[in-house]
Scaffold this active site. Structure first.
Site, PDB file in Angstrom:
ATOM      1  N   ALA A 131       0.822  -1.208   0.000  1.00  0.00           N
ATOM      2  CA  ALA A 131       0.000   0.000   0.000  1.00  0.00           C
ATOM      3  C   ALA A 131       0.854   1.255   0.000  1.00  0.00           C
ATOM      4  CB  ALA A 131      -0.928  -0.001   1.209  1.00  0.00           C
ATOM      5  N   TYR A 132       1.902   1.261   0.816  1.00  0.00           N
ATOM      6  CA  TYR A 132       2.794   2.422   0.870  1.00  0.00           C
ATOM      7  C   TYR A 132       3.524   2.601  -0.456  1.00  0.00           C
ATOM      8  CZ  TYR A 132       6.607   5.473   2.408  1.00  0.00           C
ATOM      9  OH  TYR A 132       7.507   6.512   2.523  1.00  0.00           O
TER      10      TYR A 132
END
Length: 246
Positions: A154-155
């Site tokens: 996600a990051y």
């Protein structure tokens, strides 16, 4: 006429702590007036301003949510009111939440992407409108986009957007002599990186590069200062600053 650093003005988002703070201090040391944009930590923002002023520099702090256009526009207006304009924008504000794809909390995903993707777009949009000709826009990305580390999906996705926005904006600003680049640190000894990691994880990640240590915020600030000043022939790039990790 080419502006000197003594007449240049920088906005640094996320400037109260970590890489952003060191970038603000470094730019101020080189003569630029600095507007430190921060989210919530008044005390750290005031301390950053005090550090710059104690060394003879010029700085003010402005609170703003980087994902809110009106708040970001107000920060740029403040820079113009106090220092006369904006020449450099360093967008360092960001969130990092880690978990596997299977287990990731989608509310946290939305919150992180709001700051990291929408925030980058909002800050760059205002920079494109306001930065004076001959200026520089520097966005903070990450080297983990190349590593495919578990829990970083996600990051990494949010920072992949930073890598996509920067070169497009560089081309859109053709004719104004404004450079737009992303700086992609490797593991760096900041609160954002160290939070929640045990000593073994930190040691392992420090060993990913051949120099064998974590980066320091000052290492990243050095590259930011180069791109904000003399590095005029670097444009539309993601610059990896990670000790040779990738």
């Amino acid at each position: 006429m080419t502006q000197t650093n003594l007449s240049r003005v920088a906005i640094v988002t996320g400037g109260s702590r970590g890489i952003g703070r060191q970038a603000a201090v470094r730019l101020a040391r080189e003569g630029q007036a600095v507007v430190i944009v921060y989210a919530n930590n008044h005390a750290e923002a005031d301390a950053a301003v005090a550090e710059i002023e104690a060394a003879g520099g010029r700085a003010v702090a402005v609170q703003a949510d980087v994902a809110e256009p009106e708040a970001v526009a107000a920060a740029f207006t403040r820079a113009e009111e106090v220092f006369g304009g904006v020449d450099v924008v360093v967008h360092s504000a960001g969130l990092m939440v880690l978990d596997t794809v299977a287990d990731f909390d989608l509310d946290k995903l939305d919150r992180m992407h709001r700051t990291n993707i929408r925030g980058t777009f909002v800050v760059n949009q205002q920079a494109a409108r306001c930065v004076r000709d001959g200026g520089a826009i520097i966005n903070l990305s990450t080297s983990v986009t190349k590593l495919a580390l578990p829990t970083y999906a996600a990051y990494s996705a949010s920072k992949g957007a930073v890598d996509a926005i920067s070169p497009v904006l560089a081309k859109e600003l053709r004719g104004r002599n404004i450079t737009v680049n992303a700086v992609a640190p490797g593991p760096t000894a900041t609160e954002l990186f160290l939070e929640g990691k045990d000593e073994e994880t930190i040691r392992r990640m420090a060993g990913l590069n051949p120099i064998g240590r974590l980066g320091m915020p000052e290492d990243i600030a050095e590259v930011i200062a180069f791109l904000a000043g003399p590095g005029r022939w670097i444009n539309g790039q993601t610059v990896y600053v990670n000790g040779g990790m990738v």
